[in-house]
Design a protein around this motif. Structure first.
Motif, PDB file in Angstrom:
ATOM      1  N   ASP A   1       0.839  -1.345   0.195  1.00  0.00           N
ATOM      2  CA  ASP A   1       0.047  -0.034   0.094  1.00  0.00           C
ATOM      3  C   ASP A   1       0.915   1.336   0.059  1.00  0.00           C
ATOM      4  O   ASP A   1       1.159   2.131   0.885  1.00  0.00           O
ATOM      5  CB  ASP A   1      -0.792  -0.014   1.303  1.00  0.00           C
ATOM      6  CG  ASP A   1      -2.196   1.178   1.082  1.00  0.00           C
ATOM      7  OD1 ASP A   1      -2.059   1.690   0.364  1.00  0.00           O
ATOM      8  OD2 ASP A   1      -2.917   1.231   2.172  1.00  0.00           O
ATOM      9  N   PRO A   2       1.417   1.529  -1.098  1.00  0.00           N
ATOM     10  CA  PRO A   2       2.531   2.621  -0.976  1.00  0.00           C
ATOM     11  C   PRO A   2       1.520   3.925  -0.995  1.00  0.00           C
ATOM     12  O   PRO A   2       0.433   4.131  -1.680  1.00  0.00           O
ATOM     13  CB  PRO A   2       3.005   2.410  -2.547  1.00  0.00           C
ATOM     14  CG  PRO A   2       2.381   1.534  -3.315  1.00  0.00           C
ATOM     15  CD  PRO A   2       1.428   0.608  -2.381  1.00  0.00           C
ATOM     16  N   SER A   3       2.053   5.001  -0.615  1.00  0.00           N
ATOM     17  CA  SER A   3       1.286   6.316  -0.168  1.00  0.00           C
ATOM     18  C   SER A   3       1.069   6.774  -1.708  1.00  0.00           C
ATOM     19  O   SER A   3       0.049   7.601  -1.623  1.00  0.00           O
ATOM     20  CB  SER A   3       2.512   7.141   0.488  1.00  0.00           C
ATOM     21  OG  SER A   3       3.361   7.595  -0.075  1.00  0.00           O
ATOM     22  N   ARG A   4       1.608   6.647  -2.653  1.00  0.00           N
ATOM     23  CA  ARG A   4       1.281   7.294  -3.924  1.00  0.00           C
ATOM     24  C   ARG A   4       0.083   6.561  -4.632  1.00  0.00           C
ATOM     25  O   ARG A   4      -0.390   7.039  -5.587  1.00  0.00           O
ATOM     26  CB  ARG A   4       2.689   7.182  -4.866  1.00  0.00           C
ATOM     27  CG  ARG A   4       2.913   5.868  -5.320  1.00  0.00           C
ATOM     28  CD  ARG A   4       4.289   5.678  -6.125  1.00  0.00           C
ATOM     29  NE  ARG A   4       4.737   4.581  -6.294  1.00  0.00           N
ATOM     30  CZ  ARG A   4       5.732   3.879  -5.506  1.00  0.00           C
ATOM     31  NH1 ARG A   4       6.062   4.329  -4.368  1.00  0.00           N
ATOM     32  NH2 ARG A   4       6.084   2.586  -5.656  1.00  0.00           N
ATOM     33  N   VAL A   5      -0.360   5.346  -4.061  1.00  0.00           N
ATOM     34  CA  VAL A   5      -1.506   4.808  -4.547  1.00  0.00           C
ATOM     35  C   VAL A   5      -2.706   5.763  -3.827  1.00  0.00           C
ATOM     36  O   VAL A   5      -2.934   5.351  -2.526  1.00  0.00           O
ATOM     37  CB  VAL A   5      -1.805   3.423  -4.374  1.00  0.00           C
ATOM     38  CG1 VAL A   5      -3.207   2.843  -4.731  1.00  0.00           C
ATOM     39  CG2 VAL A   5      -0.762   2.802  -5.055  1.00  0.00           C
ATOM     40  N   VAL A   6      -3.315   6.501  -4.678  1.00  0.00           N
ATOM     41  CA  VAL A   6      -4.457   7.168  -4.040  1.00  0.00           C
ATOM     42  C   VAL A   6      -5.941   7.037  -4.503  1.00  0.00           C
ATOM     43  O   VAL A   6      -7.021   7.632  -4.131  1.00  0.00           O
ATOM     44  CB  VAL A   6      -4.243   8.635  -4.088  1.00  0.00           C
ATOM     45  CG1 VAL A   6      -2.932   9.046  -3.166  1.00  0.00           C
ATOM     46  CG2 VAL A   6      -4.134   9.054  -5.521  1.00  0.00           C
ATOM     47  N   ILE A   7      -6.072   6.044  -5.512  1.00  0.00           N
ATOM     48  CA  ILE A   7      -7.495   5.877  -6.174  1.00  0.00           C
ATOM     49  C   ILE A   7      -8.355   5.278  -4.804  1.00  0.00           C
ATOM     50  O   ILE A   7      -9.473   5.526  -5.004  1.00  0.00           O
ATOM     51  CB  ILE A   7      -7.329   4.971  -7.412  1.00  0.00           C
ATOM     52  CG1 ILE A   7      -8.754   4.552  -8.000  1.00  0.00           C
ATOM     53  CG2 ILE A   7      -6.850   3.390  -6.804  1.00  0.00           C
ATOM     54  CD1 ILE A   7      -9.130   6.101  -8.856  1.00  0.00           C
ATOM     55  N   ASP A   8      -7.753   4.581  -3.906  1.00  0.00           N
ATOM     56  CA  ASP A   8      -8.433   4.029  -2.828  1.00  0.00           C
ATOM     57  C   ASP A   8      -9.204   5.351  -2.129  1.00  0.00           C
ATOM     58  O   ASP A   8     -10.471   5.490  -1.449  1.00  0.00           O
ATOM     59  CB  ASP A   8      -7.806   3.119  -1.869  1.00  0.00           C
ATOM     60  CG  ASP A   8      -6.481   3.644  -1.375  1.00  0.00           C
ATOM     61  OD1 ASP A   8      -5.748   4.693  -2.279  1.00  0.00           O
ATOM     62  OD2 ASP A   8      -6.067   3.402  -0.260  1.00  0.00           O
ATOM     63  N   GLU A   9      -8.361   6.506  -1.954  1.00  0.00           N
ATOM     64  CA  GLU A   9      -8.820   7.830  -1.063  1.00  0.00           C
ATOM     65  C   GLU A   9      -9.959   8.255  -2.072  1.00  0.00           C
ATOM     66  O   GLU A   9     -10.872   8.937  -1.237  1.00  0.00           O
ATOM     67  CB  GLU A   9      -7.850   8.699  -0.949  1.00  0.00           C
ATOM     68  CG  GLU A   9      -6.922   8.503   0.385  1.00  0.00           C
ATOM     69  CD  GLU A   9      -5.966   7.251   0.278  1.00  0.00           C
ATOM     70  OE1 GLU A   9      -5.821   7.011  -0.986  1.00  0.00           O
ATOM     71  OE2 GLU A   9      -5.317   7.071   1.521  1.00  0.00           O
ATOM     72  N   VAL A  10      -9.872   8.373  -3.511  1.00  0.00           N
ATOM     73  CA  VAL A  10     -10.855   8.877  -4.385  1.00  0.00           C
ATOM     74  C   VAL A  10     -12.210   8.117  -4.002  1.00  0.00           C
ATOM     75  O   VAL A  10     -13.139   8.665  -3.863  1.00  0.00           O
ATOM     76  CB  VAL A  10     -10.184   8.612  -5.826  1.00  0.00           C
ATOM     77  CG1 VAL A  10     -11.590   9.398  -6.627  1.00  0.00           C
ATOM     78  CG2 VAL A  10      -9.162   9.436  -5.906  1.00  0.00           C
ATOM     79  N   VAL A  11     -12.327   6.838  -3.995  1.00  0.00           N
ATOM     80  CA  VAL A  11     -13.461   6.043  -3.882  1.00  0.00           C
ATOM     81  C   VAL A  11     -13.890   6.217  -2.182  1.00  0.00           C
ATOM     82  O   VAL A  11     -15.213   6.514  -2.419  1.00  0.00           O
ATOM     83  CB  VAL A  11     -12.976   4.430  -4.263  1.00  0.00           C
ATOM     84  CG1 VAL A  11     -14.426   3.653  -3.712  1.00  0.00           C
ATOM     85  CG2 VAL A  11     -12.686   4.254  -5.602  1.00  0.00           C
ATOM     86  N   GLY A  12     -13.091   6.265  -1.319  1.00  0.00           N
ATOM     87  CA  GLY A  12     -13.571   6.559  -0.083  1.00  0.00           C
ATOM     88  C   GLY A  12     -14.213   7.876  -0.135  1.00  0.00           C
ATOM     89  O   GLY A  12     -15.341   8.232   0.720  1.00  0.00           O
ATOM     90  N   MET A  13     -13.538   8.944  -0.406  1.00  0.00           N
ATOM     91  CA  MET A  13     -14.157  10.313  -0.505  1.00  0.00           C
ATOM     92  C   MET A  13     -15.441  10.369  -1.160  1.00  0.00           C
ATOM     93  O   MET A  13     -16.278  11.119  -0.565  1.00  0.00           O
ATOM     94  CB  MET A  13     -13.110  11.368  -1.236  1.00  0.00           C
ATOM     95  CG  MET A  13     -13.271  12.639  -1.105  1.00  0.00           C
ATOM     96  SD  MET A  13     -13.391  13.137   0.639  1.00  0.00           S
ATOM     97  CE  MET A  13     -15.078  14.064   0.688  1.00  0.00           C
TER      98      MET A  13
END
Length: 166
Positions: free
Chosen positions: A70-82
Motif C-alpha cells: 500500500d504505497p502512499s502514492r496509490v490514492v485511487i482508494d482515497e478517491v473511492v472513499g471520498m
C-alpha cells in the motif's frame, strides 16, 4: 507512466507531497461534483463503482512485486472513499429534486474532514481491512472509512436540518 499507474495515482495526484492521501481526497471532490452535476447521485454511485473496480485492478498491477502493498502514492482508494463520504450530500440533493449545480460546502467539507479522520485514525473495521495487505485491503479500508464518514455526514445533516434550521 503505465495505465495502471495513471489510475492508481489518480492521474499523478498521488505523487504530490506531502500527504498524498490528503491530496487524493481533495482532488476527488471536484470530480465528484462533476459527476453529480452531470447525472446526480446515480452518476456518482456508478462512478464510484467503476473507480473501485478499476482501482482494484490498477492497484494489483501497480503494487505487483513491491515490498509495500500500500504505497502512499496509490490514492485511487482515497478517491473511492471520498466519493462514498459524499454520497449522502449527493443523494439528498438528488432525492429532493434540487438543481444539480448545488453542492453546498458544509457537506463536502464535513465529508472530507470525517473521511480523512477515519482514514488516518483507522478505527475498527478500517484497521481490519488495512491489515489485509492485499489490493482488496488497500481499497476496502478506504471504502469503510468512507462509509463511516457518510454516517457522520448524514447524522450532521439530520441534526442541522431538523433542529438548527427548523
Amino acid at each position: 507512466m503505465r495505465p495502471a499507474g495513471i489510475v492508481a495515482t489518480f492521474l499523478g495526484v498521488g505523487l504530490l507531497r506531502p500527504a498524498p492521501g490528503t491530496w487524493g481526497s481533495a482532488a476527488a471532490i471536484p470530480v465528484a461534483y462533476f459527476l453529480h452535476l452531470n447525472g446526480g447521485f446515480p452518476a456518482l454511485a456508478v462512478g464510484t463503482l467503476i473507480a473501485f473496480i478499476c482501482g482494484l485492478g490498477a492497484t494489483a498491477l501497480y503494487t505487483e512485486g513491491l515490498e509495500d502493498p500500500d504505497p502512499s502514492r496509490v490514492v485511487i482508494d482515497e478517491v473511492v472513499g471520498m466519493w462514498i463520504a459524499l454520497w449522502p450530500l449527493s443523494f439528498g440533493l438528488w432525492h429532493a429534486g434540487l438543481p444539480t449545480d448545488i453542492f453546498p460546502y458544509p457537506g463536502w467539507i464535513g465529508g472530507f474532514l470525517m473521511f480523512r479522520l477515519f482514514d488516518i485514525w483507522k478505527p475498527w473495521p478500517v484497521s481490519w481491512a488495512d491489515r489485509l495487505h492485499t489490493p482488496l485491503g488497500v481499497m476496502l479500508d478506504d471504502v469503510i472509512a468512507g462509509l463511516m464518514a457518510a454516517v457522520v455526514v448524514s447524522a450532521a445533516a439530520f441534526v442541522s436540518h431538523t433542529y438548527l434550521m427548523g
